[in-house]
Design a protein around this motif. Structure first.
Motif, PDB file in Angstrom:
ATOM      1  N   ASP A   1     -39.798  93.490 -29.985  1.00 18.18           N
ATOM      2  CA  ASP A   1     -39.398  92.147 -30.408  1.00 18.18           C
ATOM      3  C   ASP A   1     -38.600  92.312 -31.701  1.00 18.18           C
ATOM      4  O   ASP A   1     -39.165  92.358 -32.786  1.00 18.18           O
ATOM      5  CB  ASP A   1     -40.639  91.275 -30.616  1.00 18.18           C
ATOM      6  CG  ASP A   1     -40.335  89.971 -31.339  1.00 18.18           C
ATOM      7  OD1 ASP A   1     -39.169  89.524 -31.294  1.00 18.18           O
ATOM      8  OD2 ASP A   1     -41.260  89.394 -31.941  1.00 18.18           O
TER       9      ASP A   1
ATOM     10  N   THR B   1     -36.285  91.255 -34.765  1.00 17.54           N
ATOM     11  CA  THR B   1     -36.421  90.000 -35.511  1.00 17.54           C
ATOM     12  C   THR B   1     -35.531  89.976 -36.751  1.00 17.54           C
ATOM     13  O   THR B   1     -35.553  90.927 -37.547  1.00 17.54           O
ATOM     14  CB  THR B   1     -37.888  89.824 -35.956  1.00 17.54           C
ATOM     15  OG1 THR B   1     -38.737  89.840 -34.813  1.00 17.54           O
ATOM     16  CG2 THR B   1     -38.089  88.522 -36.711  1.00 17.54           C
TER      17      THR B   1
ATOM     18  N   ARG C   1     -35.823  89.064 -39.855  1.00 17.67           N
ATOM     19  CA  ARG C   1     -37.008  88.692 -40.637  1.00 17.67           C
ATOM     20  C   ARG C   1     -36.666  87.741 -41.771  1.00 17.67           C
ATOM     21  O   ARG C   1     -37.437  86.819 -42.065  1.00 17.67           O
ATOM     22  CB  ARG C   1     -37.679  89.949 -41.213  1.00 17.67           C
ATOM     23  CG  ARG C   1     -39.001  89.657 -41.915  1.00 17.67           C
ATOM     24  CD  ARG C   1     -40.104  89.334 -40.907  1.00 17.67           C
ATOM     25  NE  ARG C   1     -40.497  90.534 -40.207  1.00 17.67           N
ATOM     26  CZ  ARG C   1     -41.077  90.536 -39.003  1.00 17.67           C
ATOM     27  NH1 ARG C   1     -41.306  89.386 -38.369  1.00 17.67           N
ATOM     28  NH2 ARG C   1     -41.419  91.659 -38.423  1.00 17.67           N
TER      29      ARG C   1
ATOM     30  N   GLN D   1     -36.387  84.348 -40.255  1.00 18.53           N
ATOM     31  CA  GLN D   1     -37.692  83.878 -39.786  1.00 18.53           C
ATOM     32  C   GLN D   1     -38.544  83.373 -40.945  1.00 18.53           C
ATOM     33  O   GLN D   1     -39.176  82.318 -40.857  1.00 18.53           O
ATOM     34  CB  GLN D   1     -38.439  84.992 -39.058  1.00 18.53           C
ATOM     35  CG  GLN D   1     -39.805  84.542 -38.542  1.00 18.53           C
ATOM     36  CD  GLN D   1     -40.790  85.682 -38.377  1.00 18.53           C
ATOM     37  OE1 GLN D   1     -40.512  86.829 -38.741  1.00 18.53           O
ATOM     38  NE2 GLN D   1     -41.948  85.384 -37.819  1.00 18.53           N
TER      39      GLN D   1
ATOM     40  N   LYS E   1     -35.890  84.685 -34.396  1.00 18.97           N
ATOM     41  CA  LYS E   1     -36.502  85.355 -33.250  1.00 18.97           C
ATOM     42  C   LYS E   1     -35.629  85.353 -31.987  1.00 18.97           C
ATOM     43  O   LYS E   1     -35.526  86.373 -31.301  1.00 18.97           O
ATOM     44  CB  LYS E   1     -37.839  84.679 -32.929  1.00 18.97           C
ATOM     45  CG  LYS E   1     -38.964  85.020 -33.903  1.00 18.97           C
ATOM     46  CD  LYS E   1     -39.390  86.474 -33.775  1.00 18.97           C
ATOM     47  CE  LYS E   1     -40.660  86.794 -34.532  1.00 18.97           C
ATOM     48  NZ  LYS E   1     -41.061  88.214 -34.371  1.00 18.97           N
TER      49      LYS E   1
ATOM     50  N   SER F   1     -32.330  90.942 -28.415  1.00 20.24           N
ATOM     51  CA  SER F   1     -33.465  91.262 -29.292  1.00 20.24           C
ATOM     52  C   SER F   1     -34.773  91.457 -28.557  1.00 20.24           C
ATOM     53  O   SER F   1     -35.780  91.796 -29.179  1.00 20.24           O
ATOM     54  CB  SER F   1     -33.650  90.151 -30.328  1.00 20.24           C
ATOM     55  OG  SER F   1     -34.092  88.951 -29.706  1.00 20.24           O
TER      56      SER F   1
END
Length: 234
Positions: free
Chosen positions: A114, A116, A118, A121, A135, A140
């Protein structure tokens, strides 16, 4: 009668199946958030299972790429993270499934990443906004071949990830906060699960950033391995 579309619709997303010439068509991608205690702590959000339920996010099936791919470092991020996960493939329809019957709905497993954004997020999380930009990132959702294990519940097994040959994540599936039976049962209260649904079950501690040129390799004991190369930024 053939449908006359304005343009050619995208192909069905699918994954190879070990030992078969047939491919598994993908329906939906579900992800369990913060499902290892040590990872929840490193993200600053400890989990108390006695008072909390699992939570989920989804990604578009179009984000799926097969193991071994090279994907571009995505735009609008400077903190692109890996998350190694065990993936469950659902094999038949189910709704409001009892945990003790969850094994009946398992077709098999895969190793997954997964990936990401970040930084995006965490901005969204801290402002109470949806996580989509962090996400639901193009290319991805990485997955290995599907390993058929009808009716098998994996409740233990080493899970690990390395970047450029250096281990970053090392744990065991037995450390899942909500195990596979519990995840399937709970998720099926919200959705009519369908064949081809993939459930990414969560990542252990040790997540971190990658850069263009990095090579990621992950594995789950008894299932297999997954690999990804991070390409140049677009």
């Amino acid at each position: 009668m053939t449908t006359n579309y304005l343009w050619t619709p995208p192909a069905v997303q699918s994954l190879p199946v070990r030992g078969s010439e047939q491919r598994l068509p993908i329906h939906r991608l579900f992800f369990v958030g913060r499902n290892y205690h040590a990872h929840a702590v490193e993200m600053g959000r400890p989990v108390d299972k006695s008072v909390e339920r699992p939570f989920y996010f989804t990604k578009a099936p179009s984000t799926l790429v097969e193991s071994g791919a090279t994907v571009a470092y995505p735009p609008e991020t400077s903190n692109y993270h890996f998350e190694m996960e065990l993936v469950v493939a659902i094999g038949k329809p189910g709704f409001r499934i009892a945990a003790e019957q969850a094994h009946e709905y398992i077709y098999g497993y895969a190793c997954g990443l997964d990936m990401t954004r970040r930084d995006l997020q965490l901005v969204a999380r801290d402002k109470g906004r949806p996580w989509d930009l962090g996400k639901d990132v193009e290319q991805s959702s990485v997955a290995s071949e599907i390993v058929p294990m009808p009716g098998v519940v994996i409740d233990r097994g080493a899970i690990a990830l390395s970047v450029n040959g250096q281990f970053k994540q090392q744990s065991n599936v037995d450390k899942l906060i909500w195990d596979i039976r519990e995840i399937i049962a709970d998720l099926s209260l919200f959705y009519h699960l369908q064949p081809g649904d993939l459930i990414y079950t969560g990542t252990p501690e040790g997540v971190g950033a990658v850069l263009p040129g990095d090579r990621i390799a992950g594995s789950v004991e008894g299932v297999g391995s997954v690999a990804l190369t991070v390409g140049a930024a677009e």
